[in-house]
Enzyme design. Structure first.
Site, PDB file in Angstrom:
ATOM      1  N   ARG A  29      44.837  -8.966   9.113  1.00  8.45           N
ATOM      2  CA  ARG A  29      45.439 -10.295   8.987  1.00  8.45           C
ATOM      3  C   ARG A  29      46.717 -10.138   8.169  1.00  8.45           C
ATOM      4  O   ARG A  29      46.660  -9.765   6.991  1.00  8.45           O
ATOM      5  CB  ARG A  29      44.464 -11.269   8.312  1.00  8.45           C
ATOM      6  CG  ARG A  29      45.007 -12.697   8.172  1.00  8.45           C
ATOM      7  CD  ARG A  29      43.970 -13.601   7.512  1.00  8.45           C
ATOM      8  NE  ARG A  29      44.461 -14.965   7.385  1.00  8.45           N
ATOM      9  CZ  ARG A  29      45.176 -15.422   6.356  1.00  8.45           C
ATOM     10  NH1 ARG A  29      45.502 -14.615   5.350  1.00  8.45           N
ATOM     11  NH2 ARG A  29      45.579 -16.690   6.330  1.00  8.45           N
ATOM     12  N   LYS A  72      49.738  -9.198  -1.046  1.00  2.00           N
ATOM     13  CA  LYS A  72      48.967  -9.831  -2.116  1.00  2.00           C
ATOM     14  C   LYS A  72      49.238  -9.202  -3.478  1.00  2.00           C
ATOM     15  O   LYS A  72      49.825  -8.123  -3.598  1.00  2.00           O
ATOM     16  CB  LYS A  72      47.471  -9.796  -1.778  1.00  2.00           C
ATOM     17  CG  LYS A  72      47.134 -10.789  -0.667  1.00  2.00           C
ATOM     18  CD  LYS A  72      45.647 -10.964  -0.475  1.00  2.00           C
ATOM     19  CE  LYS A  72      45.382 -12.104   0.520  1.00  2.00           C
ATOM     20  NZ  LYS A  72      43.959 -12.229   0.858  1.00  2.00           N
TER      21      LYS A  72
END
Length: 288
Positions: free
Chosen positions: A265, A231
């Site tokens: 995740r 991210k």
């Protein structure tokens, strides 16, 4: 992953009869059935490609596969329920048929899509909006009796970047979870996983604040999922791109594990599984 904690977290999930033990952290592999997800390496829009990726992730040690057919990257275009369903259901059905032991999570904020996916073979609903974008979601989860991943976000993927404003990000996210978990429990939802929503209506500094205090979510006595994989909070700080963010992802995943994360995740399953093995050896030396 401390051996003894003051709070007794719920560390089992009942995923449609599949009992999953989270006392040792698990990995959720991301498979995006979209042409425009933020990390190009995760895009598997064709059924055959998604099936191949599912097999690879399971062989590398993933417990869960998270299928998303609606891109939630910042500024992503809206698509219809029909388009989301058309992308999602063939892959759910194919994975359920070819890998019957796989635990399938569906990344959707729409109750109609979630219900169709569960009927097609999915086990878990992963809702980025925490029930805010579809008021039918909580009732649907309660009726289906499947585990529910409750994520924190403000707004929607198109607007969330403009809403990343907090006086105290941890307190606001914690209060949000407390309120919505109470609603879910009142409806009879038994298996709730909380996800702080790194990158969703949050600037990088908000993400690092939440990560630094991740263990404080144990007060909710629920499993915690960390989704930092590749991210912006990683690659912006390092001056690179999502494609170059694997090393940074592993560093933050390791920190999340030391602070009590129960599920990682990720786009890269092998590296996450290795991090768990090493942290487990650190916390439980001498155990086989």
């Amino acid at each position: 992953m401390a051996k003894d904690t003051f709070f007794h977290k719920k560390l089992t999930l009942n995923a449609r009869g599949k009992l999953i033990d989270l006392s040792v952290p698990r990995v959720m592999g991301i498979i995006n059935l979209t042409p425009d997800s933020f990390y190009e390496g995760s895009r598997q829009p064709a059924v055959a490609d998604a099936l191949q990726q599912a097999g690879k992730m399971l062989s590398e040690g993933a417990t869960f596969l998270d299928l998303g057919a609606y891109s939630s990257r910042p500024g992503a275009d809206d698509i219809s329920v029909q388009e989301e369903t058309d992308r999602l259901l063939p892959v759910v059905e194919a994975i359920a048929a070819n890998f019957p032991d796989a635990v399938i999570s569906v990344d959707t904020f729409r109750a109609q899509v979630a219900e169709a996916a569960v009927k097609a073979g999915a086990h878990i609903i992963n809702d980025i909006s925490g029930g805010q974008l579809d008021t039918a979601m909580f009732d649907t989860v309660a009726r289906l009796q499947v585990p529910y991943i409750l994520m924190h976000m403000k707004g929607n993927p198109k607007t969330m970047n403009n809403l990343a404003d907090y006086k105290d990000v941890f307190s606001e996210v914690f209060d949000y979870f407390q309120e919505r978990c109470h609603q879910l429990k009142q409806l009879g939802v038994n298996d709730i996983i909380i996800d702080p929503g790194f990158g969703f209506a949050k600037k990088p500094q908000h993400g690092y604040e939440l990560l630094s205090r991740l263990q404080e979510f144990d007060a909710l006595q629920l499993p915690v999922m960390a989704g930092v994989s590749r991210k912006k909070m990683i690659y912006n700080l390092l001056g690179t791109t999502a494609g170059d963010a694997l090393n940074g992802t592993t560093v933050l995943n390791t920190i999340a594990l030391t602070k009590g994360a129960n599920i990682l995740r990720v786009h890269d399953v092998k590296e996450a599984v290795e991090a768990i093995k090493l942290i487990t050896a650190l916390n439980y030396p001498g155990e086989e």
